[in-house]
Design an enzyme around this catalytic site. Sequence first.
Site, short mmCIF file in Angstrom:
data_model
loop_
_atom_site.label_atom_id
_atom_site.label_comp_id
_atom_site.label_asym_id
_atom_site.label_seq_id
_atom_site.Cartn_x
_atom_site.Cartn_y
_atom_site.Cartn_z
N ASN A 21 0.88 -1.17 0.00
CA ASN A 21 0.00 0.00 0.00
C ASN A 21 0.91 1.22 0.00
O ASN A 21 1.46 1.60 1.03
CB ASN A 21 -0.88 -0.04 1.25
CG ASN A 21 -1.84 1.12 1.34
OD1 ASN A 21 -1.82 2.03 0.49
ND2 ASN A 21 -2.67 1.12 2.36
N ARG A 59 -2.65 -2.20 -3.39
CA ARG A 59 -3.84 -1.38 -3.17
C ARG A 59 -3.75 -0.16 -4.08
O ARG A 59 -2.79 0.60 -4.02
CB ARG A 59 -3.91 -0.92 -1.72
CG ARG A 59 -5.10 -0.04 -1.47
CD ARG A 59 -5.14 0.50 -0.07
NE ARG A 59 -6.37 1.25 0.12
CZ ARG A 59 -6.50 2.20 1.04
NH1 ARG A 59 -5.50 2.50 1.84
NH2 ARG A 59 -7.64 2.83 1.15
N HIS A 105 -12.53 2.86 0.16
CA HIS A 105 -12.53 1.86 1.24
C HIS A 105 -13.31 0.61 0.82
O HIS A 105 -13.79 -0.14 1.66
CB HIS A 105 -13.17 2.38 2.55
CG HIS A 105 -12.38 3.42 3.29
ND1 HIS A 105 -12.98 4.37 4.08
CD2 HIS A 105 -11.06 3.64 3.38
CE1 HIS A 105 -12.07 5.14 4.63
NE2 HIS A 105 -10.88 4.73 4.21
N HIS A 124 -17.05 2.20 8.51
CA HIS A 124 -15.59 2.08 8.56
C HIS A 124 -15.05 3.37 9.16
O HIS A 124 -15.04 4.42 8.51
CB HIS A 124 -15.04 1.85 7.14
CG HIS A 124 -13.54 1.80 7.07
ND1 HIS A 124 -12.82 0.65 6.78
CD2 HIS A 124 -12.60 2.77 7.27
CE1 HIS A 124 -11.52 0.92 6.81
NE2 HIS A 124 -11.36 2.20 7.09
N ARG A 168 -10.05 15.27 7.68
CA ARG A 168 -10.88 15.70 6.55
C ARG A 168 -12.28 16.08 7.03
O ARG A 168 -12.81 15.46 7.94
CB ARG A 168 -11.02 14.58 5.52
CG ARG A 168 -9.74 14.25 4.80
CD ARG A 168 -9.99 13.14 3.78
NE ARG A 168 -8.91 12.17 3.83
CZ ARG A 168 -9.06 10.87 3.64
NH1 ARG A 168 -10.27 10.37 3.38
NH2 ARG A 168 -8.04 10.07 3.72
N ASP A 197 -6.00 12.07 16.43
CA ASP A 197 -5.97 10.72 16.99
C ASP A 197 -7.13 10.57 17.98
O ASP A 197 -7.27 11.38 18.90
CB ASP A 197 -4.64 10.48 17.68
CG ASP A 197 -4.48 9.03 18.11
OD1 ASP A 197 -3.61 8.35 17.54
OD2 ASP A 197 -5.23 8.58 19.01
N GLY A 247 -10.06 1.35 13.15
CA GLY A 247 -9.51 1.75 14.46
C GLY A 247 -10.53 2.26 15.46
O GLY A 247 -10.60 1.78 16.59
N GLU A 305 -8.07 -5.53 5.18
CA GLU A 305 -7.93 -5.23 3.75
C GLU A 305 -6.77 -6.00 3.13
O GLU A 305 -6.85 -6.42 1.98
CB GLU A 305 -7.71 -3.72 3.57
CG GLU A 305 -8.97 -2.91 3.89
CD GLU A 305 -8.68 -1.46 4.22
OE1 GLU A 305 -8.14 -1.20 5.32
OE2 GLU A 305 -9.00 -0.58 3.40
P1 ADP Z 1 -6.18 4.10 9.01
O1 ADP Z 1 -6.02 2.66 8.58
O2 ADP Z 1 -7.24 4.85 8.27
O3 ADP Z 1 -4.91 4.84 9.18
P2 ADP Z 1 -7.08 2.96 11.52
O4 ADP Z 1 -8.17 2.06 11.10
O5 ADP Z 1 -5.82 2.38 12.02
O6 ADP Z 1 -6.80 4.09 10.45
O7 ADP Z 1 -7.69 3.91 12.67
C1 ADP Z 1 -6.95 4.93 13.25
C2 ADP Z 1 -7.80 5.64 14.29
O8 ADP Z 1 -8.28 4.67 15.25
C3 ADP Z 1 -7.04 6.68 15.08
O9 ADP Z 1 -7.85 7.81 15.28
C4 ADP Z 1 -6.78 5.99 16.40
O10 ADP Z 1 -6.68 6.90 17.46
C5 ADP Z 1 -8.01 5.14 16.54
N1 ADP Z 1 -7.77 4.02 17.46
C6 ADP Z 1 -7.03 2.93 17.24
N2 ADP Z 1 -7.00 2.13 18.34
C7 ADP Z 1 -7.76 2.76 19.28
C8 ADP Z 1 -8.12 2.47 20.63
N3 ADP Z 1 -7.72 1.36 21.24
N4 ADP Z 1 -8.91 3.35 21.27
C9 ADP Z 1 -9.32 4.48 20.67
N5 ADP Z 1 -9.00 4.81 19.41
C10 ADP Z 1 -8.23 3.97 18.72
#
Ligand code: ADP
Length: 377
Positions: A9, A73, A162, A190, A223, A264, A312, A365
């Site tokens: 990716n 990807r 996605h 998602h 975004r 985050d 996440g 994915e």
């Molecule tokens: P991407 O693949 O789009 O980069 P992810 O699916 O990894 O993103 O999701 C990232 C988001 O999920 C971030 O905002 C992160 O803070 C949140 N996140 C991941 N684990 C946790 C958790 N245990 N508690 C709260 N938020 C989380």
Amino acid sequence: MTGLVLVLNCGSSSIKYQVVDPVAGEAVVSGLVEQIGEPGGPVPDHAAGLQRIHGDLVDSGVDLAAVRAVGHRVVHGGRRFHAPTLITDAVLAEIERLSDLAPLHNPPNVVGITVARADFPDVPHVAVFDTGFFHGLPEAAATYAIDAGVAAQYGIRRYGFHGTSHEYVSQQTAALLGREPAEVNTIVLHLGNGASASAVRGGVAVETSMGLTPLEGLVMGTRCGDLDPGVLMHLKRTAGMGVAELDELLNRRSGLRGLCGVNDFRELLEQVSTGRPEATLAYGVYVHRLRKYVGAYLAVLGRVDAIAFTAGVGENVAAVREDALSGLDGLGITVDPQRNRSGRGARIISPDGARTAVLVVPTNEELAIARAAWGFV
Ligand code: ADP
């Protein structure tokens, strides 16, 4: 037959990789090379990044001869591509031509494919498109209500993104319910750094929240999601902003970060718990938008058998799942607080016998891409 698939990716300054055993459905090793091309950094370009990955794979004991395919990807398939596609020179040229539609995403994908083909010349390389699952959106859902001639001339329609995740999660949801995908209507949420919703009827996507670009829809980490397009003209007229500035504003300085300074979700939750008003508002805007989409997709689908949270935030933040669906008991949608806050991995978090099952379904994915690529071995 056994073998491994390397899944890549490629972003503008990073390459995420995973080596997957597609038959066992397991990741053998995964990693990330970052800060590619940054001045003074250790990785001058994507070719050097891939060399580094090559080294990491050897160091972690992966038998490179067992890598039988590479899955890439690719963000935008436009109107041209939907199914996973064996990459030839002609296919690569077409993916490059689609860069007009995805200037931030397709060019690094093309670079990644080019260097990976040079590095693994003897195995099939397969492009899996983020837009693919939404290729067949009903015209009424895919069409923006603007001048039809302008839209046709410039390829302006809703493509969705996605897709690999929405497809995988909707299939997993049916499996968890012990039913065939064709029998199940699902809303998939998602919620990662990027976030999108989809409505899937009997295994087929009929609506999704992202559009021409991944900017439309839900509130995301950085975004804005949905926005009155008049805001763009207003900012151009009153603040003199140009395209680059608007692009940066809406893609990188908006969403949760724009509202409270952090993108985050863990940091956001921490700020909410201390009662910081900006964070509380950001959380409120995020959840409100999510509820709006759930409501819209209930109407689009008519009958909803399942609502699945993934990525996440969707997988890890019980409060978001609860707050997004609270007060919908009259519609047959209930989150069981105990189930929602305990347990791990794929699970049902609605009460037994609820009309609509609510689930947490971890996305994967890389596995979906690996399986698609394995089809060409
Ligand atoms: P991407 O693949 O789009 O980069 P992810 O699916 O990894 O993103 O999701 C990232 C988001 O999920 C971030 O905002 C992160 O803070 C949140 N996140 C991941 N684990 C946790 C958790 N245990 N508690 C709260 N938020 C989380």
